[in-house]
Motif scaffolding. Sequence first.
Motif, PDB file in Angstrom:
ATOM      1  N   GLY A  55     -50.576  96.943 -83.634  1.00 59.63           N
ATOM      2  CA  GLY A  55     -50.155  97.915 -84.057  1.00 59.63           C
ATOM      3  C   GLY A  55     -50.189  99.424 -82.540  1.00 59.63           C
ATOM      4  N   LEU A  56     -51.046  99.398 -82.233  1.00 57.58           N
ATOM      5  CA  LEU A  56     -51.342 100.401 -81.027  1.00 57.58           C
ATOM      6  C   LEU A  56     -50.401 100.869 -80.494  1.00 57.58           C
ATOM      7  N   ALA A  57     -50.441  99.351 -79.614  1.00 55.87           N
ATOM      8  CA  ALA A  57     -48.753  99.832 -78.780  1.00 55.87           C
ATOM      9  C   ALA A  57     -47.060  99.509 -80.002  1.00 55.87           C
ATOM     10  N   MET A  58     -47.248  98.300 -79.889  1.00 60.58           N
ATOM     11  CA  MET A  58     -45.672  98.340 -81.139  1.00 60.58           C
ATOM     12  C   MET A  58     -45.847  99.971 -81.688  1.00 60.58           C
ATOM     13  N   ALA A  59     -46.684 100.338 -82.531  1.00 59.91           N
ATOM     14  CA  ALA A  59     -46.077 101.422 -83.362  1.00 59.91           C
ATOM     15  C   ALA A  59     -45.878 102.960 -82.674  1.00 59.91           C
ATOM     16  N   THR A  60     -46.760 102.869 -81.745  1.00 57.01           N
ATOM     17  CA  THR A  60     -46.358 104.395 -80.633  1.00 57.01           C
ATOM     18  C   THR A  60     -44.585 103.785 -79.696  1.00 57.01           C
ATOM     19  N   LEU A  61     -44.245 102.584 -79.593  1.00 58.95           N
ATOM     20  CA  LEU A  61     -43.494 102.819 -79.225  1.00 58.95           C
ATOM     21  C   LEU A  61     -42.247 102.181 -80.417  1.00 58.95           C
ATOM     22  N   ALA A  62     -42.347 101.665 -81.693  1.00 60.85           N
ATOM     23  CA  ALA A  62     -42.156 102.158 -82.390  1.00 60.85           C
ATOM     24  C   ALA A  62     -40.899 103.307 -82.555  1.00 60.85           C
ATOM     25  N   GLY A  63     -41.973 104.388 -82.676  1.00 64.39           N
ATOM     26  CA  GLY A  63     -41.361 105.645 -82.694  1.00 64.39           C
ATOM     27  C   GLY A  63     -40.413 106.703 -81.412  1.00 64.39           C
ATOM     28  N   GLN A  64     -40.542 105.695 -80.087  1.00 61.46           N
ATOM     29  CA  GLN A  64     -39.268 106.047 -79.287  1.00 61.46           C
ATOM     30  C   GLN A  64     -38.250 105.746 -79.784  1.00 61.46           C
ATOM     31  N   ILE A  65     -38.395 104.141 -80.339  1.00 54.43           N
ATOM     32  CA  ILE A  65     -37.286 103.331 -80.958  1.00 54.43           C
ATOM     33  C   ILE A  65     -36.727 104.349 -81.889  1.00 54.43           C
ATOM     34  N   ALA A  66     -37.777 104.834 -82.522  1.00 52.16           N
ATOM     35  CA  ALA A  66     -36.732 105.689 -83.392  1.00 52.16           C
ATOM     36  C   ALA A  66     -35.549 106.277 -83.382  1.00 52.16           C
ATOM     37  N   ALA A  67     -36.415 107.224 -82.309  1.00 53.89           N
ATOM     38  CA  ALA A  67     -36.075 108.217 -82.091  1.00 53.89           C
ATOM     39  C   ALA A  67     -34.893 108.144 -81.645  1.00 53.89           C
ATOM     40  N   GLU A  68     -34.600 106.767 -80.343  1.00 57.23           N
ATOM     41  CA  GLU A  68     -33.287 106.796 -80.327  1.00 57.23           C
ATOM     42  C   GLU A  68     -31.891 105.931 -81.051  1.00 57.23           C
ATOM     43  N   ALA A  69     -32.626 105.342 -82.237  1.00 53.98           N
ATOM     44  CA  ALA A  69     -31.680 104.816 -82.949  1.00 53.98           C
ATOM     45  C   ALA A  69     -31.005 105.772 -83.715  1.00 53.98           C
ATOM     46  N   ILE A  70     -32.023 107.500 -83.972  1.00 54.57           N
ATOM     47  CA  ILE A  70     -31.350 108.533 -84.500  1.00 54.57           C
ATOM     48  C   ILE A  70     -30.157 109.229 -84.059  1.00 54.57           C
ATOM     49  N   SER A  71     -30.745 108.797 -82.713  1.00 51.37           N
ATOM     50  CA  SER A  71     -29.681 109.754 -81.996  1.00 51.37           C
ATOM     51  C   SER A  71     -28.500 108.872 -80.684  1.00 51.37           C
ATOM     52  N   GLY A  72     -29.043 107.815 -81.598  1.00 46.10           N
ATOM     53  CA  GLY A  72     -26.939 106.365 -81.356  1.00 46.10           C
ATOM     54  C   GLY A  72     -27.545 105.948 -80.887  1.00 46.10           C
ATOM     55  N   GLN A  73     -28.845 105.539 -80.204  1.00 53.97           N
ATOM     56  CA  GLN A  73     -29.363 104.156 -79.786  1.00 53.97           C
ATOM     57  C   GLN A  73     -29.804 103.428 -79.944  1.00 53.97           C
ATOM     58  N   ALA A  74     -28.959 102.963 -80.496  1.00 54.91           N
ATOM     59  CA  ALA A  74     -29.998 101.155 -81.191  1.00 54.91           C
ATOM     60  C   ALA A  74     -30.082 100.097 -81.329  1.00 54.91           C
ATOM     61  N   GLU A  75     -29.775  99.672 -79.895  1.00 52.67           N
ATOM     62  CA  GLU A  75     -29.829  98.605 -79.048  1.00 52.67           C
ATOM     63  C   GLU A  75     -31.150  97.862 -79.987  1.00 52.67           C
ATOM     64  N   ARG A  76     -32.419  98.777 -79.237  1.00 55.61           N
ATOM     65  CA  ARG A  76     -33.969  97.898 -79.107  1.00 55.61           C
ATOM     66  C   ARG A  76     -34.572  98.360 -80.836  1.00 55.61           C
ATOM     67  N   PHE A  77     -33.858  98.946 -81.664  1.00 54.56           N
ATOM     68  CA  PHE A  77     -34.105  99.252 -83.014  1.00 54.56           C
ATOM     69  C   PHE A  77     -33.454  97.578 -83.623  1.00 54.56           C
ATOM     70  N   ASP A  78     -32.184  97.386 -83.275  1.00 55.05           N
ATOM     71  CA  ASP A  78     -31.612  96.516 -83.739  1.00 55.05           C
ATOM     72  C   ASP A  78     -32.313  95.079 -83.314  1.00 55.05           C
ATOM     73  N   VAL A  79     -32.573  94.310 -82.322  1.00 57.53           N
ATOM     74  CA  VAL A  79     -33.414  94.054 -82.209  1.00 57.53           C
ATOM     75  C   VAL A  79     -34.912  93.333 -82.766  1.00 57.53           C
TER      76      VAL A  79
END
Length: 437
Positions: A380-404
């Motif tokens: 989780g060290l790296a993936m959890a950190t990126l998860a936060g960036q992905i969550a921010a993207e999804a909330i702002s309407g860019q859900a591509e990585r979240f959906d993957v």
Amino acid sequence: MSKGLDLLTANDTPGEYPHSYYAAAARPLPPFPEARGAMAADVCVIGAGFTGLSTALHLAQRGYSVILLEAQRVGFGASGRNGGQAGMGQRVEQDELEATLGKDHARKLWDIAAQSVQLVRDLSRDPSMDCTFHDGIIHADHRARYVPHSLDYAKKLQDEYGYDKIRGIERDEIRDLVGSPAYHGGTIDMGAGHIDPLQFALGLARMAQAAGVRIFEGSKVTEMPEGSPALVRTEAAEITAGHVVLACNGYLGGLNSKVAARVMPINNYIVATEPMDPDRQESFIRNNHAVADSKFVVNYFRFSDDHRLLFGGAETYGYRFPSDIRALVTKPMLQIFPQLKGVRLDHAWGGTLAITMNRMPHFERLAGNILSLSGYSGHGLAMATLAGQIAAEAISGQAERFDVMASVPTPRFPGGTALRTPLLVLAMLWYSMRDRL
């Protein structure tokens, strides 16, 4: 697991970090206040580990108003207690992902994993950080029969994924790199690396606060009814928010039953030796790499910046940590490094992480405005950190990585939350027997 126990307090004192090496060595932050009264924000993030801190930071950088709630202290959970290894790839190898999800999906998951390690590298260079990212993780095979697969896998990543930072290593080289008779070969990955995880979490908190995030500690969420806007309640506060991000991982408790059916807490343990002479450090692991081995219950180890061996191993599945963590971890440590017999262990601690059935992270949109990201399964060290960036993207309407990530099926634990622990214990017993064969 007893329903009367809360993992937030079962093994720890409210408002205090564990007695870990990391906590003893950290440059601490002053306590943040408890959330009180009626508040509002664009987004309320629950849990101030890597996922929650990164989510809050990246949302604030996008201009959102963010409230971050932590039941204990920032970085209190697995984020501030783990082995500090940022590995490349997902927790599951690419050939298995290709077989189950197809090559295109597997490639996207590889790219996301590579982005996660790069994000940790990039963030670690920020002036708010007080930690250094060190290159190199050795995967060490504890059975000779595993080595051909490791060599083939390194070649696959080179040839099919264009990843040239990994290579296979055979018996003579691994015994030169790692001063143990236990290993027969493996891989060395210079694209991966290690870092002090608590210092990294505290650095994220400094960055988030500077970006305008309102951080509250000692603020356990008691209720989270769905709605638009959403409501988040603690004992002393009620937050109204357009979006909510659940970033609780192993400390979710009963906050959401849908996530709890797929994400399960387990405990893992680490000891820190007394500081060593730098030359002696080299006799254990050359060139300051980190090591993780091929056992199902993984042994993982690296050196701190002040030359202590940090050795992690052993798992338990009840709420309570064992009474003698030192003795529990000393057993696998001496199996790997018998020359450490009699060494002083200055710190011993446990932490609660979260696993999934298939060892892949669990990303889910629980409602239109509620996201959950957890279940990193020791990766989780790296993936959890990126998860936060992905969550921010999804909330702002860019859900591509979240959906993957969310499109990777996460099976429910058989029997739900009531039977997942006894069934897991049976499975772990089988795997521990397999490790010895």
